[in-house]
Design a protein around this motif. Sequence first.
Motif, short mmCIF file in Angstrom:
data_model
loop_
_atom_site.label_atom_id
_atom_site.label_comp_id
_atom_site.label_asym_id
_atom_site.label_seq_id
_atom_site.Cartn_x
_atom_site.Cartn_y
_atom_site.Cartn_z
N SER B 83 8.59 21.33 21.08
CA SER B 83 9.75 21.60 21.04
C SER B 83 10.16 23.32 21.38
O SER B 83 11.04 23.59 21.98
CB SER B 83 10.86 21.46 20.01
OG SER B 83 10.65 20.06 19.87
N VAL B 84 9.08 24.19 20.92
CA VAL B 84 9.06 25.38 21.00
C VAL B 84 8.09 25.69 22.23
O VAL B 84 7.75 26.90 22.27
CB VAL B 84 8.78 26.26 19.71
CG1 VAL B 84 10.02 26.54 18.82
CG2 VAL B 84 7.51 25.62 18.92
N LYS B 215 14.15 16.99 16.07
CA LYS B 215 14.25 17.50 17.28
C LYS B 215 15.66 17.25 18.14
O LYS B 215 15.98 18.26 18.98
CB LYS B 215 13.12 16.50 18.38
CG LYS B 215 11.93 17.06 17.96
CD LYS B 215 10.86 16.08 18.79
CE LYS B 215 11.06 16.17 20.56
NZ LYS B 215 10.10 17.30 20.94
N PHE B 220 18.10 22.85 13.72
CA PHE B 220 16.94 23.33 13.83
C PHE B 220 16.18 23.05 15.19
O PHE B 220 15.62 23.76 15.92
CB PHE B 220 15.81 23.03 12.68
CG PHE B 220 14.34 23.58 12.77
CD1 PHE B 220 14.28 24.86 12.57
CD2 PHE B 220 13.67 22.53 12.85
CE1 PHE B 220 12.92 25.21 12.34
CE2 PHE B 220 12.20 23.05 13.24
CZ PHE B 220 11.90 24.37 12.75
N GLY B 221 16.32 21.78 15.35
CA GLY B 221 15.92 21.46 16.69
C GLY B 221 16.51 22.10 17.99
O GLY B 221 15.98 22.69 18.89
N GLU B 223 17.54 25.08 17.65
CA GLU B 223 17.15 26.45 17.71
C GLU B 223 15.71 26.55 18.33
O GLU B 223 15.30 27.49 18.98
CB GLU B 223 17.13 27.01 16.09
CG GLU B 223 18.44 27.26 15.68
CD GLU B 223 18.61 27.52 14.36
OE1 GLU B 223 19.56 28.47 13.73
OE2 GLU B 223 17.60 27.25 13.54
N MET B 224 14.91 25.57 18.13
CA MET B 224 13.67 25.40 18.57
C MET B 224 13.87 25.36 20.36
O MET B 224 12.95 25.97 20.92
CB MET B 224 12.79 23.89 18.01
CG MET B 224 12.48 24.23 16.50
SD MET B 224 11.27 22.92 16.39
CE MET B 224 12.02 21.47 16.45
N ARG B 225 14.59 24.67 20.67
CA ARG B 225 14.90 24.19 22.15
C ARG B 225 15.09 25.68 22.81
O ARG B 225 14.57 26.02 23.71
CB ARG B 225 15.75 23.43 22.41
CG ARG B 225 15.48 21.93 22.32
CD ARG B 225 16.47 21.09 23.01
NE ARG B 225 17.66 21.10 22.55
CZ ARG B 225 18.17 20.41 21.29
NH1 ARG B 225 17.26 19.57 20.81
NH2 ARG B 225 19.45 20.41 21.02
N GLY B 228 12.23 27.95 22.44
CA GLY B 228 11.12 27.56 23.43
C GLY B 228 11.40 27.77 24.89
O GLY B 228 10.52 28.19 25.74
N LYS B 244 10.90 30.03 13.97
CA LYS B 244 11.15 28.82 14.23
C LYS B 244 9.65 28.45 14.73
O LYS B 244 9.45 26.91 14.67
CB LYS B 244 11.94 28.54 15.59
CG LYS B 244 13.41 29.08 15.17
CD LYS B 244 14.18 28.50 14.18
CE LYS B 244 15.25 29.38 13.59
NZ LYS B 244 15.61 28.96 12.21
N ALA B 245 8.98 29.03 15.45
CA ALA B 245 7.59 28.45 16.00
C ALA B 245 6.67 28.30 14.83
O ALA B 245 5.90 27.08 14.83
CB ALA B 245 7.19 29.46 16.96
N ALA B 248 7.92 25.24 12.87
CA ALA B 248 7.54 23.77 13.63
C ALA B 248 6.08 23.60 13.75
O ALA B 248 5.72 22.43 13.47
CB ALA B 248 7.98 24.09 15.09
#
Lengths: 498, 352
Positions: B83-84, B215, B220-221, B223-225, B228, B244-245, B248
């Motif tokens: 995701s990241v 995800k 959080f999902g 923010e990960m996207r 990334g 976040k990375a 994750a």
Amino acid sequence: MKKYILEVKNISKSFGNVKALEDVNFYLQKGKIHGLLGENGAGKSSLMNILSGIYQPEKGSIFINDIKQKSLDPESASELGIGMVHQEFRLIESFSIKDNLTLSKANIYKDNFKEAYEKYCEIFSLSVSPEKLIAQLSVGEKQKIEIMKLIFKNSNIMLLDEPTAVLTPQETDQLRISLERLSEEDEKTIVLISHKLKEIRDFTEKVFVMKNGKMVAEDLSTVNVTDDNLVELMMGRIQKSIIDKSNKTGDTKLSVESIEYIDKVSNYKILEDINLEIKAGEILGIAGVSGNGQVELANIISGIESDYSGKIIINNKDVSQKGVKSRKKLNLSYIPENRLGVGLAPGVSVLDNSIVRDYFKTRLGPHLSRSKTETYLESLIKKFSIKAPNSKAEISTLSGGNMQKLLMGRELVSNPEVIIASQPTRGLDVNAVEAIHTLLVDQRDMGSAILLISEDLDELFKLSNRLHVMYEGKIVKSLDIDTADINNVGLAMAGVIE
Amino acid sequence: MNNLKLFKRQTVNELSTFYSFLIGFIIAIIIGSIILLIQDKNPIDTFSLMLRLSVGSIKSLSSSLNKAIPLILAGLGISIINSVKLWNIGAEGQIFLGAIAVNFIYINTQFNSPSFHILVLLLAGFVGGSVCILIPAITKVVFGVNEIITTLLTNYIVFGVTIYLINGPWKDPKSLNFPAAAYVGEEVFLPTIFGKLSFGFLICILFTFLAHYLKNKSVFGFEMRIAGGSAMTAVYAGINAKQKAFIAMLIGGGFAGLAGAIELLSQTHRVSTGISQGFGYTAIIVAAITGMRPFGIFLVGSLFGALSIGGSVIQTIGVSTYIADIIQASTLFGALIIQFFFNYQIKRVDDD
């Protein structure tokens, strides 16, 4: 007769519907330094790319030494002695200076590298061993090697794209002396691309001026032309705005006090003593050629860059120590210059990109409501008439104008009190530009304080109430738009301040 | 001059990943059949035998699903890390370290309630997986070291540690010189649901939903996207991309570590080199085929579990078990190629 070493006649080139070059003439005298002046997007780079064989013109002809060239590609251009130094260096960082200089198969100093290297080191006042790696050199040194690379390739026509942008004043002086010696001793023909008037004056004998893809002045002798003349040629006459500026202004919403910012890597002072103040219902324009500290200023005000000295006050609250999110909560919006990459995340859906500003306001603990975000996006699409295939589509499938509308809509929909808009219309077509101007003026009328950073003087004069001019990290001029003189602004942008 | 050029499609069919998997699988079956024909085996007989022996009975179905558990869990971990936009090649090592952590806690603690004991051990497995990816995560976030290299390399380190432990301090004197640690007590064996199907499968289902939520439905999902998609956009949005990375990676590693714990508590019952048979690598294929979608990973993981059971039983008719590996790998190739045509359009353009 061999009057010109290179002659370009009636060249035209367009990209899609955009005419990048229209009937352009350009000619160079052997052994002279020529200036090519123009704003960003005026067509300077397109012309240079045609000369170095990267683009093929649609119309027109090129003569080198009076011989008509059928078609130029990068290889044949190089063989004919045309070499270019790009703004981004094309050196191989992990190779030594020697390897970089002798890489080209056109290298003319195969057998006597040492003597040649010493000779040109003297001209460029460079004292580094040829075994040193490029990665170990300073920016100024790298540039000298770039230019030397052209000499080693036997380029007699050297095109230098804004070579001084990365140099300190002392290095700039040094470069001028080196180029003068090259033109005199080696009879090199040099083209200096720049938008700094002082440099054009100091460096060159002849100057060409471009505007909107046309050559508006050919072969002017630099000693005879005035700064005012050049600015007028470069910027054109600007229509005074038709937007009503008599709207009421309110309290001060944003004030910036004595900001100073030093780049940690180069130790170069990017911003110096920046002070400004914007009231509710007011648009303050920042004019300046890009690269004079505008991006850094916007980043500091929005909270992205935190390592600076000075004070930022939003709505009477000192936020100097606060991060991006707390500044957003005080209702600050930032439309960054770099649309895709900063404002919008590539590879991510339209939906995700639409909630980047306010997602943390509407969250429910760890949960992100899909239906709420969808409704939010729909309202944005409707309100700002954005064309998007669907919410899951990747953001880069949108056109530039629609991307910018989504970005602006996202930042403006919550009626922010302070807006920083950096180059909001760059690269957009006329209709999109108009739509974005309307958005900004509407927002002004609703009482937002707007900082508009732009290179486009038309835009600044049309929208702003007041204008600051930035040059080399300082505000060098502040004017009221009603009394502002376009030529003065243009001169200040080019570094001429009386 | 006529030229072929690629154009990115504006809209991509939502089920495109599923279709490309399906077509990829058919291509893989065809490739497998050709190989079988070259070996003078009847593909139809072989595949129907594989089918019967992998899903034809409760017993075989439950073994297939047991095999699927580590593939699914490790695959989910890989998909979370992706995701990241980072790649976890270290699931294999994380599985091993998860199992090692379980054994370590088992040896050093005492609990009266077996169910609580099992819970602690499963947690230990998760933490073990996180610990395994800790160094790659730190080097990635602090120094920007490529995580593909570091996670891959940790596999070798952890495998070395395993070999050391089972030949040294943990070596079971009763194992007749076979390098393995002592068995854990029966009280911490994971119960079975039906047939031989381990309770781990229920955990697997739970974690599939969890990964899906994390995800696709959580802040959080999101923010990960963004992190990334563009590190600069993250900074601009006030999202700490590095944090976040880091998180994750720890979660993703934990998923694989949990797989190791379940393998130990339900299958091998002791630490040995047999804890994983390349599950961590196959999981990469599973995750990649499904475009990192948790439910897809669950389905494809189950299928691949059945394939490897099927592959191991057809040895009895003289066909190499590698036929299962060939099908798995060709499915990935096929699916990726087909996915490309869903994402891009080839057009002929006049360019003169």
